[in-house]
Write a protein that holds these residues in place. Structure first.
Motif, mmCIF file in Angstrom:
data_model
loop_
_atom_site.group_PDB
_atom_site.id
_atom_site.type_symbol
_atom_site.label_atom_id
_atom_site.label_comp_id
_atom_site.label_asym_id
_atom_site.label_seq_id
_atom_site.Cartn_x
_atom_site.Cartn_y
_atom_site.Cartn_z
ATOM 1 N N LEU A 53 18.246 18.138 0.781
ATOM 2 C CA LEU A 53 16.976 18.678 1.235
ATOM 3 C C LEU A 53 17.033 20.176 1.478
ATOM 4 N N ASP A 54 16.061 20.858 0.970
ATOM 5 C CA ASP A 54 15.847 22.277 1.224
ATOM 6 C C ASP A 54 14.702 22.352 2.237
ATOM 7 N N ARG A 55 15.015 22.696 3.477
ATOM 8 C CA ARG A 55 14.001 22.729 4.539
ATOM 9 C C ARG A 55 12.871 23.718 4.253
ATOM 10 N N GLN A 56 13.115 24.663 3.356
ATOM 11 C CA GLN A 56 12.058 25.602 2.980
ATOM 12 C C GLN A 56 10.850 24.849 2.429
ATOM 13 N N LEU A 57 11.086 23.735 1.741
ATOM 14 C CA LEU A 57 9.986 22.943 1.189
ATOM 15 C C LEU A 57 9.110 22.375 2.302
ATOM 16 N N ILE A 58 9.741 21.942 3.387
ATOM 17 C CA ILE A 58 8.962 21.433 4.524
ATOM 18 C C ILE A 58 8.193 22.570 5.169
ATOM 19 N N THR A 90 0.841 -1.177 0.000
ATOM 20 C CA THR A 90 0.000 0.000 0.000
ATOM 21 C C THR A 90 0.880 1.233 0.000
ATOM 22 N N LEU A 91 0.780 2.031 -1.056
ATOM 23 C CA LEU A 91 1.557 3.256 -1.184
ATOM 24 C C LEU A 91 0.683 4.431 -0.797
ATOM 25 N N THR A 92 1.174 5.248 0.135
ATOM 26 C CA THR A 92 0.476 6.472 0.528
ATOM 27 C C THR A 92 1.464 7.627 0.453
ATOM 28 N N ILE A 93 0.935 8.809 0.222
ATOM 29 C CA ILE A 93 1.756 10.017 0.170
ATOM 30 C C ILE A 93 1.180 11.004 1.165
ATOM 31 N N ARG A 94 2.065 11.594 1.960
ATOM 32 C CA ARG A 94 1.648 12.592 2.944
ATOM 33 C C ARG A 94 2.669 13.726 2.976
ATOM 34 N N VAL A 95 2.278 14.835 3.583
ATOM 35 C CA VAL A 95 3.175 15.980 3.736
ATOM 36 C C VAL A 95 4.290 15.607 4.710
ATOM 37 N N ALA A 96 5.515 15.939 4.365
ATOM 38 C CA ALA A 96 6.662 15.686 5.236
ATOM 39 C C ALA A 96 6.641 16.636 6.424
ATOM 40 N N THR A 97 7.172 16.175 7.540
ATOM 41 C CA THR A 97 7.265 16.993 8.750
ATOM 42 C C THR A 97 8.723 17.083 9.190
ATOM 43 N N VAL A 98 8.991 17.985 10.096
ATOM 44 C CA VAL A 98 10.333 18.141 10.648
ATOM 45 C C VAL A 98 10.777 16.831 11.305
ATOM 46 N N GLN A 99 9.861 16.092 11.883
ATOM 47 C CA GLN A 99 10.201 14.821 12.528
ATOM 48 C C GLN A 99 10.712 13.783 11.525
ATOM 49 N N ASP A 100 10.377 13.946 10.256
ATOM 50 C CA ASP A 100 10.833 13.020 9.218
ATOM 51 C C ASP A 100 12.284 13.271 8.795
ATOM 52 N N LEU A 101 12.855 14.406 9.159
ATOM 53 C CA LEU A 101 14.168 14.807 8.640
ATOM 54 C C LEU A 101 15.270 13.761 8.790
ATOM 55 N N PRO A 102 15.440 13.122 9.927
ATOM 56 C CA PRO A 102 16.518 12.130 10.009
ATOM 57 C C PRO A 102 16.359 10.992 8.984
ATOM 58 N N ASP A 144 7.107 25.192 3.735
ATOM 59 C CA ASP A 144 6.031 25.577 2.818
ATOM 60 C C ASP A 144 4.978 24.481 2.657
ATOM 61 N N ALA A 145 5.192 23.319 3.272
ATOM 62 C CA ALA A 145 4.281 22.160 3.180
ATOM 63 C C ALA A 145 4.120 21.685 1.734
ATOM 64 N N THR A 146 5.226 21.747 0.981
ATOM 65 C CA THR A 146 5.220 21.271 -0.411
ATOM 66 C C THR A 146 6.193 20.114 -0.603
ATOM 67 N N TYR A 147 6.586 19.499 0.497
ATOM 68 C CA TYR A 147 7.478 18.341 0.433
ATOM 69 C C TYR A 147 6.734 17.139 0.995
ATOM 70 N N PHE A 148 6.891 15.999 0.329
ATOM 71 C CA PHE A 148 6.079 14.830 0.657
ATOM 72 C C PHE A 148 6.938 13.597 0.893
ATOM 73 N N VAL A 149 6.383 12.672 1.660
ATOM 74 C CA VAL A 149 6.987 11.364 1.813
ATOM 75 C C VAL A 149 6.031 10.335 1.233
ATOM 76 N N ALA A 150 6.613 9.344 0.585
ATOM 77 C CA ALA A 150 5.843 8.205 0.096
ATOM 78 C C ALA A 150 6.133 7.056 1.045
ATOM 79 N N GLU A 151 5.085 6.445 1.527
ATOM 80 C CA GLU A 151 5.230 5.328 2.449
ATOM 81 C C GLU A 151 4.642 4.070 1.839
ATOM 82 N N ILE A 152 5.327 2.977 2.071
ATOM 83 C CA ILE A 152 4.801 1.666 1.699
ATOM 84 C C ILE A 152 4.579 0.921 2.998
ATOM 85 N N ASP A 153 3.334 0.595 3.234
ATOM 86 C CA ASP A 153 2.964 -0.102 4.465
ATOM 87 C C ASP A 153 3.554 0.577 5.701
#
Length: 179
Positions: A46-51, A2-14, A53-62
């Motif tokens: 990574l350009d943190r400005q994208l995070i 299952t592939l989902t896409i969500r907005v990236a957060t600061v917590q995702d940075l590492p 601006d809420a225009t950076y995303f992560v794709a998750e599988i399961d």
């Protein structure tokens, strides 16, 4: 799967940094020599400005982050926070300028599963929703085939040697179809 896409957060940075480092090191190795791979780290990332601006995303599988990518309404075309001389934070005019697709990376463990295509389509839809009629990006040698299949054409080829060795890049563009 299952592939989902969500907005990236600061917590995702590492985790995003891990994916970027792995992608640069492993996926570029078939296209660049070791000095160019190392040099590319100076101009990619990574350009943190994208995070912000809420225009950076992560794709998750399961539930596991498998890739990341974003788009921008700002003029910077490519590069990370650490990339010298690439910052241009002014807002683009959607009526006359192309949105930027930025920092697309797939975890090497998840390549060839449609993650890059899904993220790219998600970014294009978001840019289109904000009134942009086109997208531009700076493609790496490893990324260029994906972008070409997705309808991007090369506008110019450059070499960026700010990291020491010349890294070949392709500035590419795609006109967005309005629904």
């Amino acid at each position: 799967m299952t592939l989902t896409i969500r907005v990236a957060t600061v917590q995702d940075l590492p985790r995003l940094q891990e994916i970027m480092n792995a992608a640069i090191g492993q996926l570029q190795a078939d296209f660049l020599d070791p000095a160019q791979v190392e040099s590319s780290r100076a101009v990619m990332g990574l350009d943190r400005q994208l995070i912000e601006d809420a225009t950076y995303f992560v794709a998750e599988i399961d539930g596991q982050i498998a890739g990341c990518g974003g788009w921008s309404r700002r003029a910077t075309l490519y590069g990370g926070d650490h990339s010298a001389g690439l910052r241009e934070p002014r807002l683009l005019d959607p009526s006359s300028e192309a949105a930027r697709v930025r920092a697309m990376y797939t975890d090497p463990a998840f390549v060839r599963r449609g993650i890059g295509r899904a993220l790219l389509a998600h970014c294009e839809a978001a840019a289109r929703a904000e009134g942009f009629a086109a997208c531009e990006l700076m493609g790496t040698a490893a990324g260029e085939p994906l972008y070409a299949i997705a309808g991007y054409t090369v506008l110019e080829r450059i070499e960026d040697a700010r990291g020491g060795a010349p890294v070949p890049l392709a500035r590419m563009r795609k006109e967005l179809v309005t629904a």
